[in-house]
Design a protein around this motif. Sequence first.
Motif, PDB file in Angstrom:
ATOM      1  N   ALA A 111       0.823  -1.214   0.000  1.00 23.22           N
ATOM      2  CA  ALA A 111       0.000   0.000   0.000  1.00 23.22           C
ATOM      3  C   ALA A 111       0.855   1.262   0.000  1.00 23.22           C
ATOM      4  CB  ALA A 111      -0.934  -0.001   1.194  1.00 23.22           C
ATOM      5  N   LEU A 112       1.994   1.221   0.662  1.00 23.50           N
ATOM      6  CA  LEU A 112       2.865   2.399   0.757  1.00 23.50           C
ATOM      7  C   LEU A 112       3.806   2.538  -0.425  1.00 23.50           C
ATOM      8  CD1 LEU A 112       3.730   2.272   4.552  1.00 23.50           C
ATOM      9  CD2 LEU A 112       2.063   3.736   3.403  1.00 23.50           C
ATOM     10  N   LYS A 113       3.904   1.492  -1.245  1.00 23.39           N
ATOM     11  CA  LYS A 113       4.792   1.537  -2.412  1.00 23.39           C
ATOM     12  C   LYS A 113       4.249   2.536  -3.427  1.00 23.39           C
ATOM     13  CE  LYS A 113       6.300  -2.415  -3.772  1.00 23.39           C
ATOM     14  NZ  LYS A 113       6.383  -3.746  -4.385  1.00 23.39           N
ATOM     15  N   PRO A 114       5.107   3.437  -3.947  1.00 27.39           N
ATOM     16  CA  PRO A 114       4.610   4.394  -4.935  1.00 27.39           C
ATOM     17  C   PRO A 114       4.179   3.684  -6.219  1.00 27.39           C
ATOM     18  CG  PRO A 114       6.993   4.548  -4.742  1.00 27.39           C
ATOM     19  CD  PRO A 114       6.525   3.595  -3.688  1.00 27.39           C
ATOM     20  N   LYS A 115       3.097   4.176  -6.782  1.00 22.48           N
ATOM     21  CA  LYS A 115       2.581   3.575  -8.023  1.00 22.48           C
ATOM     22  C   LYS A 115       3.383   4.090  -9.202  1.00 22.48           C
ATOM     23  CE  LYS A 115      -1.741   2.650  -6.127  1.00 22.48           C
ATOM     24  NZ  LYS A 115      -2.218   1.568  -5.710  1.00 22.48           N
ATOM     25  N   PRO A 116       3.666   3.219 -10.180  1.00 20.89           N
ATOM     26  CA  PRO A 116       4.448   3.671 -11.351  1.00 20.89           C
ATOM     27  C   PRO A 116       3.665   4.559 -12.281  1.00 20.89           C
ATOM     28  CG  PRO A 116       3.938   1.321 -11.518  1.00 20.89           C
ATOM     29  CD  PRO A 116       3.376   1.814 -10.213  1.00 20.89           C
TER      30      PRO A 116
END
Length: 116
Positions: A111-116
């Motif tokens: 959830a915290l991973k930035p979206k590409p």
Amino acid sequence: MATATTPVGQDQPNKTASPPVVFDLSQPPVIEGFTPLSRAREENFKDKFIRKTKENPFVPIGCLGTAGALIYGLSAFRRGKTRQSQLLMRARIFAQGFTVVAIIVGVAVTALKPKP
């Protein structure tokens, strides 16, 4: 109140009926100025399992630990080794807790991973 009605003998002007539109469900709809992206290939169970295991390897490890402690604890219970069986059931609960924490951490990281 006066209502406008058409006399019985007069018909509305004939509109040219267009042929019915046939949709091809195997192709994306054609929209002017829009080019659809290519569809991603379908992912089978094995590919999805490998991808998810690489993303969060602690969940399968916890599942295997839980299953191992359960099976070994049940076999110890069957042989009459109650003390060992109790210890293995506690180990199973610890392994289940480890698995749940691994799932929660994996969801939070995703959830915290930035979206590409």
